[in-house]
Design a protein around this motif. Structure first.
Motif, PDB file in Angstrom:
ATOM      1  N   SER A   1       0.528  -1.253  -0.032  1.00 24.02           N
ATOM      2  CA  SER A   1      -0.219   0.037  -0.002  1.00 24.02           C
ATOM      3  C   SER A   1       0.804   1.220  -0.053  1.00 24.02           C
ATOM      4  O   SER A   1       0.432   2.395  -0.298  1.00 24.02           O
ATOM      5  CB  SER A   1      -0.745   0.009   1.204  1.00 24.02           C
ATOM      6  OG  SER A   1      -1.757  -0.978   1.142  1.00 24.02           O
ATOM      7  N   ALA A   2       1.991   1.025   0.395  1.00 19.57           N
ATOM      8  CA  ALA A   2       3.022   2.101   0.532  1.00 19.57           C
ATOM      9  C   ALA A   2       3.931   2.373  -0.972  1.00 19.57           C
ATOM     10  O   ALA A   2       4.566   3.340  -0.985  1.00 19.57           O
ATOM     11  CB  ALA A   2       4.166   2.237   1.507  1.00 19.57           C
ATOM     12  N   SER A   3       3.366   1.731  -2.056  1.00 14.79           N
ATOM     13  CA  SER A   3       4.190   1.804  -3.019  1.00 14.79           C
ATOM     14  C   SER A   3       3.837   2.911  -3.886  1.00 14.79           C
ATOM     15  O   SER A   3       2.763   3.408  -4.014  1.00 14.79           O
ATOM     16  CB  SER A   3       3.654   0.393  -3.950  1.00 14.79           C
ATOM     17  OG  SER A   3       4.280   0.633  -5.372  1.00 14.79           O
ATOM     18  N   ARG A   4       4.870   3.543  -4.485  1.00 14.90           N
ATOM     19  CA  ARG A   4       4.501   4.894  -5.364  1.00 14.90           C
ATOM     20  C   ARG A   4       3.900   4.642  -6.558  1.00 14.90           C
ATOM     21  O   ARG A   4       3.019   5.189  -6.953  1.00 14.90           O
ATOM     22  CB  ARG A   4       6.084   5.585  -5.678  1.00 14.90           C
ATOM     23  CG  ARG A   4       5.784   6.731  -6.370  1.00 14.90           C
ATOM     24  CD  ARG A   4       7.324   7.389  -6.987  1.00 14.90           C
ATOM     25  NE  ARG A   4       8.160   6.194  -7.393  1.00 14.90           N
ATOM     26  CZ  ARG A   4       9.692   6.468  -7.597  1.00 14.90           C
ATOM     27  NH1 ARG A   4       9.943   7.639  -7.322  1.00 14.90           N
ATOM     28  NH2 ARG A   4      10.236   5.390  -8.050  1.00 14.90           N
ATOM     29  N   MET A   5       3.861   3.334  -7.028  1.00 11.32           N
ATOM     30  CA  MET A   5       3.511   2.983  -8.373  1.00 11.32           C
ATOM     31  C   MET A   5       1.873   3.031  -8.064  1.00 11.32           C
ATOM     32  O   MET A   5       0.919   3.537  -8.792  1.00 11.32           O
ATOM     33  CB  MET A   5       3.882   1.895  -8.923  1.00 11.32           C
ATOM     34  CG  MET A   5       3.033   1.137 -10.004  1.00 11.32           C
ATOM     35  SD  MET A   5       3.558  -0.446 -10.641  1.00 11.32           S
ATOM     36  CE  MET A   5       3.082  -1.443  -9.223  1.00 11.32           C
TER      37      MET A   5
ATOM     38  N   GLN B   1      -4.467  -6.656   9.140  1.00  7.28           N
ATOM     39  CA  GLN B   1      -3.433  -5.800   8.836  1.00  7.28           C
ATOM     40  C   GLN B   1      -2.724  -6.351   7.475  1.00  7.28           C
ATOM     41  O   GLN B   1      -2.120  -5.408   6.723  1.00  7.28           O
ATOM     42  CB  GLN B   1      -2.426  -5.929   9.868  1.00  7.28           C
ATOM     43  CG  GLN B   1      -1.019  -5.063   9.926  1.00  7.28           C
ATOM     44  CD  GLN B   1      -1.491  -3.321   9.550  1.00  7.28           C
ATOM     45  OE1 GLN B   1      -2.469  -3.084  10.286  1.00  7.28           O
ATOM     46  NE2 GLN B   1      -0.953  -2.781   8.760  1.00  7.28           N
ATOM     47  N   GLU B   2      -2.555  -7.600   7.376  1.00  2.79           N
ATOM     48  CA  GLU B   2      -1.904  -7.771   6.100  1.00  2.79           C
ATOM     49  C   GLU B   2      -2.876  -7.602   4.887  1.00  2.79           C
ATOM     50  O   GLU B   2      -2.303  -7.050   3.724  1.00  2.79           O
ATOM     51  CB  GLU B   2      -1.802  -9.565   6.103  1.00  2.79           C
ATOM     52  CG  GLU B   2      -0.552  -9.967   7.200  1.00  2.79           C
ATOM     53  CD  GLU B   2      -0.708 -11.337   7.278  1.00  2.79           C
ATOM     54  OE1 GLU B   2       0.488 -11.807   7.691  1.00  2.79           O
ATOM     55  OE2 GLU B   2      -1.753 -12.208   7.021  1.00  2.79           O
ATOM     56  N   ILE B   3      -4.008  -7.690   5.001  1.00  6.82           N
ATOM     57  CA  ILE B   3      -4.865  -7.239   3.866  1.00  6.82           C
ATOM     58  C   ILE B   3      -4.701  -5.827   3.724  1.00  6.82           C
ATOM     59  O   ILE B   3      -4.784  -5.191   2.509  1.00  6.82           O
ATOM     60  CB  ILE B   3      -6.411  -7.733   3.995  1.00  6.82           C
ATOM     61  CG1 ILE B   3      -6.329  -9.051   4.170  1.00  6.82           C
ATOM     62  CG2 ILE B   3      -7.430  -7.188   3.130  1.00  6.82           C
ATOM     63  CD1 ILE B   3      -7.840  -9.682   4.421  1.00  6.82           C
ATOM     64  N   LYS B   4      -4.777  -5.086   4.763  1.00 15.55           N
ATOM     65  CA  LYS B   4      -4.592  -3.447   4.823  1.00 15.55           C
ATOM     66  C   LYS B   4      -3.541  -2.971   3.925  1.00 15.55           C
ATOM     67  O   LYS B   4      -3.324  -2.238   3.351  1.00 15.55           O
ATOM     68  CB  LYS B   4      -4.948  -2.879   6.064  1.00 15.55           C
ATOM     69  CG  LYS B   4      -5.041  -1.324   6.049  1.00 15.55           C
ATOM     70  CD  LYS B   4      -4.889  -0.927   7.473  1.00 15.55           C
ATOM     71  CE  LYS B   4      -4.855   0.726   7.491  1.00 15.55           C
ATOM     72  NZ  LYS B   4      -5.091   1.160   8.999  1.00 15.55           N
ATOM     73  N   ALA B   5      -2.149  -3.843   4.214  1.00 23.17           N
ATOM     74  CA  ALA B   5      -1.016  -3.656   3.830  1.00 23.17           C
ATOM     75  C   ALA B   5      -0.983  -4.022   2.248  1.00 23.17           C
ATOM     76  O   ALA B   5      -0.012  -3.562   1.566  1.00 23.17           O
ATOM     77  CB  ALA B   5      -0.099  -4.138   4.492  1.00 23.17           C
TER      78      ALA B   5
END
Length: 241
Positions: A72-76, A152-156
């Protein structure tokens, strides 16, 4: 998922038309989808603030829709969530071609370019189904035997989808192709086939006693072509869709 019902060929325009060597271009669903389904690694190209990027990632196809995932933190993924126009490509290298002159050195290959507008999958039902397909499309029915992912894994994990608006495949399969007069030269020429072949499975050394390799993984056997295993897995998960 059903295939696009309007036609079995992707629409042609200057964006996806093969410009050089038109005879190598294919636009039908069968060819394009077959090459996509024989791969799990793609490259997604996009532009952020005028800067081009190209990101390798795992992907899968459902009908005429492509999915890929990442952090989820990926710039792409952050940028593609806002309707970023992208080009997704896959390529299969089939041989190295050594000709009698440098100009005619080449390679046999099969490649696809798919164009569309990427969007972040936010619908909980579609995302849940996509996260299952992220595993089961490659390893049919495996999710049912795994520990359930935590909230949390799904959110990430973010999932991006793209409806294929246009696509083209380009295929070279002719091997050595010299100029007629060059065949009289005393120069060695050859075609070197290239294949991605599965090795012998290496079980995790920390497996519990009695845990055996499931029969569902039999398609991933030593000596088999990876692309054949991936196509069969796609067919098994989507029943040929």
């Amino acid at each position: 998922m059903t295939e696009a019902v309007t036609a079995d060929v992707y629409p042609l325009s200057p964006r996806n038309q093969v410009k050089r060597r038109h005879d190598r271009g294919f636009y039908d669903h069968a060819t394009v989808h077959g090459l996509l389904d024989a791969s799990m690694l793609c490259h997604v190209s996009y532009v952020i603030d005028g800067q081009p990027y190209c990101t390798p990632t795992f992907f899968w196809r459902e009908g005429s829709r492509l999915y890929w995932h990442g952090s989820s933190a990926s710039r792409m993924l952050r940028n593609q969530s806002e309707g970023q126009r992208v080009c997704l490509t896959v390529a299969h290298l089939d041989s190295l071609v050594l000709a009698r002159c440098g100009f005619n050195h080449s390679a046999d290959y099969r490649a696809v370019m798919a164009f569309g507008t990427a969007y972040l999958v936010t619908d909980p039902v579609e995302k849940e189904r996509a996260l299952v397909a992220m595993v089961d499309r490659f390893f049919p029915d495996r999710t049912a035997s795994l520990r359930q992912s935590t909230a949390q894994e799904i959110k990430a994990t973010s999932v991006v989808a793209m409806e294929i608006e246009q696509a083209s495949a380009k295929i070279r399969s002719k091997g050595v192709a010299d100029d007629d007069e060059d065949y009289e030269l005393p120069v060695y020429a050859e075609r070197i086939p290239v294949r991605t072949v599965l090795g012998r499975p290496e079980p995790c050394p920390r497996l519990l006693d009695g845990v055996e390799r499931p029969a569902s993984l039999s398609g991933y056997s030593e000596g088999r072509l990876l692309e054949d295993a991936l196509r069969d897995a796609h067919f098994a998960h989507y029943a040929g869709g």
